[in-house]
Design an enzyme around this catalytic site. Structure first.
Site, PDB file in Angstrom:
ATOM      1  CG  MET A   1       6.238   9.676  15.123  1.00 14.26           C
ATOM      2  SD  MET A   1       7.982   9.581  15.590  1.00 14.26           S
ATOM      3  CE  MET A   1       7.931   8.439  16.948  1.00 14.26           C
ATOM      4  CB  CYS A   2       0.292   9.236  13.883  1.00 14.96           C
ATOM      5  SG  CYS A   2      -0.292  10.795  14.545  1.00 14.96           S
ATOM      6  N   GLY A   3       1.216   6.395  13.947  1.00 18.83           N
ATOM      7  CA  GLY A   3       1.529   5.162  13.239  1.00 18.83           C
ATOM      8  C   GLY A   3       0.370   4.781  12.338  1.00 18.83           C
TER       9      GLY A   3
END
Ligand code: BG6
Length: 572
Positions: A1-3
């Site tokens: 998960m990254c933003g």
């Protein structure tokens, strides 16, 4: 998960990107970077570590411009480092990409691009995307992105910029979240609403297979095939704090609901297209070494230890090798028998737990091969282990582990099936059957989570009690131990998990009128025996809640006070 975030408009782009990334740090925080189109062209700044490191870098050399993209990373391919941080670019440095997701076929694409003369600088899967877009570019960035993604398999939310068309920001969504924020003479992209909430409450939610082309004064939505879409804009009325938790009351609840995605991500690229084989290309352990394994020791703390208890059953049943599971703080003091033919599996969400790290070193000092199951790429345990299987659950903000625990179970099944195939301890049909059950799991868990209200009612009843028991046999007992830990940690209610058949040897004395007992009865082979243990506690006045399969609910309700159905089971 990254933003990921992106901005096009008249504000100070760098500030909009940094403020947006601050709101997305819960999605990843091991490194960050931004790309801004300045008067010198596309300029990129990146820094390993928390976002503050990037901010410090930018204090001396700010990037001034009116369009940009940003990224906060949670490493999946390649350790946290400046060079592995996003945005990534191509040989010409004319294209820049931020990405959240996993490109399953990145290795084959990378080989193809290298053969064509492209030079790679990072270990990431994302860099492949920037090279692909550069290769496909013939004067139209939208078409180049469409062509590039037609070669990619996996999950991706993308923000793309090119120096050739500096007034455009292209966004794509496929199996990773992405929203478009619509302002006045400015537009935004973000992995999640909090990233843009300070500037606008008007949002389009992209669906899988859709993309958006943003200019300063317009947003065009289309499918990845290029068919234009009209969509109603959503007006967000959450406050910023609620938005950050995705509308959930707290992060733990949000992370419980993220389990289906965590499973999909952990399995992504690890089951071949036929659905018949587990592939673990990251493993250095070769077939020869696998065939020589004589015993397995699983070592971990807390919740990860409980995952290891399930791991023991999974490996013993699938691979037919003796397995022991140890609490890491005890392991080195019991002088375990470790040989070069011992496979030691250390399990740790954080990859930093001191006792688990000490166990890893103890095992290595005896010549054992150490395989880590961890959620943090680049953590101490991931760096020191001989092999790593990363659970791709994304960062866990809540202290109590939920999605990381169940992702560890997925990792054990993947490993067990892989070892079983190499050692020939399961037939191809048995392996395919379990893989199919695993692939069905995310959807089944989604259905389970839809029963949350009924479970909440039950939780309210037991919240009035001081003591509680969990009982179960086999895998149910392993899961009961984790349930008991969660209850203590979160509700401050004393609870004990007991093997259902062991209660009668003393502890039954504590079962009194109305004491709650949660009975796990999901193991067909011991169902009858569990039911007779349930009758023992009922006879002493306990209030029993059973967790079982749909088809057994009616039968069990004759012996218990309440029963919840789980949708299915994974059977070795
Ligand atoms: C403990 C935590 O300190 O560490 C537990 O309270 C956790 O919740 C345990 O399970 C192990 O942590 P890790 O990161 O090694 O899985």
């Amino acid at each position: 998960m990254c933003g990921i975030v992106g901005y096009i408009g008249k504000r100070n782009t760098q500030n909009v990107l940094i403020e947006g990334l601050k709101k997305l740090e819960y999605r990843g925080y091991d490194s960050a970077g931004i790309a801004v189109f300045t008067d010198k062209g596309l300029e990129i700044a990146k820094a390993k570590g928390r976002l503050a490191n990037l901010e410090t870098k930018l204090e001396n050399t700010p990037l001034i411009g009116s369009v940009g993209i940003g990224h906060t990373r949670w490493a999946t391919h390649g350790k946290p480092s400046d060079v592995n941080s996003h945005p990534h670019t191509d040989d010409s440095h004319k294209f820049s990409v931020v990405h959240n997701g996993i490109i399953e076929n990145y290795l084959e694409l990378k080989e193809e691009l290298i053969a064509e003369g492209h030079t790679f600088v990072s270990e990431t899967d994302t860099e492949v995307i920037s090279h692909l877009i550069a290769r496909e570019y013939e004067g139209d960035i939208v078409k180049a992105v469409q062509k590039a993604i037609s070669h990619m398999r996996g999950a991706y939310a993308l923000g793309v910029l090119t120096e050739y068309e500096p007034n455009k920001l292209v966004a794509v969504r496929q199996a990773s979240p992405l929203i478009i924020g619509v302002g006045e003479d400015e537009n935004f992209i973000g992995s999640d609403i909090p990233a843009i909430l300070e500037y606008t409450r008007n949002v389009y939610i992209l669906n899988d297979g859709e993309m958006a082309v943003l200019t300063q004064d317009a947003v065009e939505l289309m499918t990845i095939e290029g068919n234009f879409i009209s969509r109603e804009m959503i007006r967000v009325d959450w406050d910023a704090a609620t938005a950050e938790k995705g509308g959930f009351e707290h992060f733990m609840l949000k992370e419980i609901h993220e389990q289906p995605k965590a499973y999909r991500d952990t399995m992504r690229g690890r089951i071949d297209a036929s659905g018949k084989h587990v592939v673990l290309p990251e493993l250095k352990l070769n077939s020869e070494q696998i065939k020589n394994i004589r015993n397995v020791q699983i070592v971990a703390c807390g919740t990860a230890y409980h995952a290891g208890l399930v791991g023991r059953s999974v490996i013993e049943q699938l691979v037919k090798i003796p397995v022991e599971t140890d609490v890491a703080s005890e392991y080195r003091y019991r002088s375990p028998i470790i040989t070069p033919e011992t496979l030691v599996i250390v399990v740790s969400q954080s990859g930093e737990t001191t006792d688990t790290l000490a166990a890893l070193r103890e095992a290595q000092s005896h010549g054992a091969h150490v395989l880590a199951i961890t959620n943090v790429v680049g953590s101490s345990i991931a760096r020191d282990a001989d092999d790593v299987i990363t659970t791709l659950a994304g960062p866990e903000i809540a202290v109590a582990s939920t999605k990381a625990y169940t992702s560890q179970l997925i990792a054990f099944y993947l490993l067990g099936l892989y070892l079983a195939e190499v050692r020939g301890t399961q037939t191809p049909e048995q392996i395919a059957h379990i893989i199919a059950a695993m692939q069905a799991l995310p959807e089944q868990v989604e259905k389970m989570l839809s029963q949350a209200d009924a479970i909440k009612d039950f939780a309210e009843q037991i919240s009035k009690h001081e003591d509680l028991f969990f009982i179960g046999r086999g895998l149910d007992y392993a899961v009961a131990q984790e349930g008991s830990l969660k209850l203590k940690e979160i509700s401050y209610i004393h609870s004990e998990a007991y093997p259902a058949g062991e209660l009668k040897h003393g502890t039954l004395a504590l079962i009194e009128d109305e004491i709650p007992v949660i009975a796990l009865a999901t193991q067909e082979s011991v169902l009858e025996k569990t039911v007779s243990n349930i009758k023992e506690v009922k006879a002493r006045g306990a209030e029993v809640m059973a967790i079982t399969f749909e088809e057994h609910v009616a039968g069990l309700l004759k012996s218990v006070d309440q029963a919840f159905a789980i949708i299915t089971h994974i059977v070795p």
